[in-house]
Design an enzyme around this catalytic site. Sequence first.
Site, PDB file in Angstrom:
ATOM      1  N   TYR A   1       0.861  -1.190   0.000  1.00 10.65           N
ATOM      2  CA  TYR A   1       0.000   0.000   0.000  1.00 10.65           C
ATOM      3  C   TYR A   1       0.890   1.230   0.000  1.00 10.65           C
ATOM      4  O   TYR A   1       1.902   1.279   0.719  1.00 10.65           O
ATOM      5  CB  TYR A   1      -0.903   0.026   1.237  1.00 10.65           C
ATOM      6  CG  TYR A   1      -1.674   1.322   1.389  1.00 10.65           C
ATOM      7  CD1 TYR A   1      -2.947   1.467   0.837  1.00 10.65           C
ATOM      8  CD2 TYR A   1      -1.128   2.413   2.063  1.00 10.65           C
ATOM      9  CE1 TYR A   1      -3.645   2.654   0.955  1.00 10.65           C
ATOM     10  CE2 TYR A   1      -1.823   3.612   2.182  1.00 10.65           C
ATOM     11  CZ  TYR A   1      -3.081   3.728   1.624  1.00 10.65           C
ATOM     12  OH  TYR A   1      -3.771   4.909   1.733  1.00 10.65           O
TER      13      TYR A   1
ATOM     14  N   GLU B   1      -3.459   7.561  -4.143  1.00 12.30           N
ATOM     15  CA  GLU B   1      -3.411   6.294  -3.404  1.00 12.30           C
ATOM     16  C   GLU B   1      -3.245   5.130  -4.372  1.00 12.30           C
ATOM     17  O   GLU B   1      -4.003   5.005  -5.344  1.00 12.30           O
ATOM     18  CB  GLU B   1      -4.690   6.115  -2.591  1.00 12.30           C
ATOM     19  CG  GLU B   1      -4.708   4.819  -1.772  1.00 12.30           C
ATOM     20  CD  GLU B   1      -6.015   4.626  -1.027  1.00 12.30           C
ATOM     21  OE1 GLU B   1      -5.990   4.612   0.208  1.00 12.30           O
ATOM     22  OE2 GLU B   1      -7.061   4.502  -1.692  1.00 12.30           O
TER      23      GLU B   1
END
Length: 403
Positions: A125, A213
């Site tokens: 992530y 993101e």
Amino acid sequence: MNLHEYQSKELLKKYNVPVQEGIAVDTVMAAEEAYRQIKTQTNNNFAVVKAQIHAGGRGKGKVIGGEQRGVAVGKSLEDVSTIAKNLLGHTLVTIQTGEAGKKVNKILIAQDVYYPGPNETKEFYLSILLDRAKGQNVIMYSTEGGMDIEEVAHNTPEKIFKEWVHPGGGLQGFQARKIAFNFGLSGEAFKNCVKFVTNLYTAYVGIDASMLEINPLFKTSDEKIIAVDCKLNLDDNALMRHPDIAALRDVTEEDPTEVEAGQYNLNFVKLDGNVGCMVNGAGLAMATMDMIKLSGGEPANFLDVGGSANAQTVEAGFRIIMKDPNVKAILINIFGGIVRCDRVAAGVIEAFNKLGNINIPIIVRLQGTNAVEAKKLIDESGLKVQSAIQLSEAADLVKQAIA
């Protein structure tokens, strides 16, 4: 401004950021052709079909009235065709859309990146955003990719890493290497990750993003580092510098009333309350919303008409607020500084006469330049509009209106 996944990836590619390739389509026939192209390019029967909506949680979401997920793997042309039929034109409900869901107008047919190879695949992530407390951009990353990052932060906060970037120096080489090291990478994957992070940060700054993101950030079996998904939010105030990006805006993904408000340069956010409010200035708007709550009501919206309020903007504000069936009263709270109160009062009267059939209480509180003259205009207009000078008076009138 939010972008779709396929749009975000195209922007990243301009900055040499490797992404999971795909083709965005809006018909089943086009989806089938896209699958054929991807199959030929990758020599792989597998393809990933992704609903393109402005919301996360697509993989766990389902279309209303069916079991189709928002992200699914097709193993054949028939699979991809079926998934496309189940998604296109249907409403997908995810944890971020609420019960109303969002209609799927486009899907992305993407290549399968989980192909076999000599090394292990891994999911990470990574996101970049502004840390307002420190006044610096921060890269937040974790080895736990492909999962709900909120749960990771709550249950295992030690697995969340942060790297702040000084605005004067930009991302340093040692910082990019530190991120790759904390991911546990080595060899070719380590080098590729350093390049990926460096180029990604350059993209973030270059397109004036406010949030970027990547989840998951993926290490393939042959040591490539690619963005499998991308959520990108752009700073609206910087869109004037990027007309090409501004043209990518998908208004079908936005609240129609907010889109209409934008056409009149009104700052509008729809809420779930019962008292509509029209105010000039963001600070006064927040104070007005607090006052509504203290009076026992709930604000139905945030609406800032700005310092140049006139009859046209007031009328537009009325029309937008009136579209909400939950509104039981409307409070207009204007401080006459840049704009004179009597001009706003004239706008209220003109808007009231034009719209007609307004059968809910209207409370107008005007303070500042020509406030007395404004109150007189409203009181003598013959309209069912209640005026106030003090904020406490307006609060009492709101309380009576919603009782």
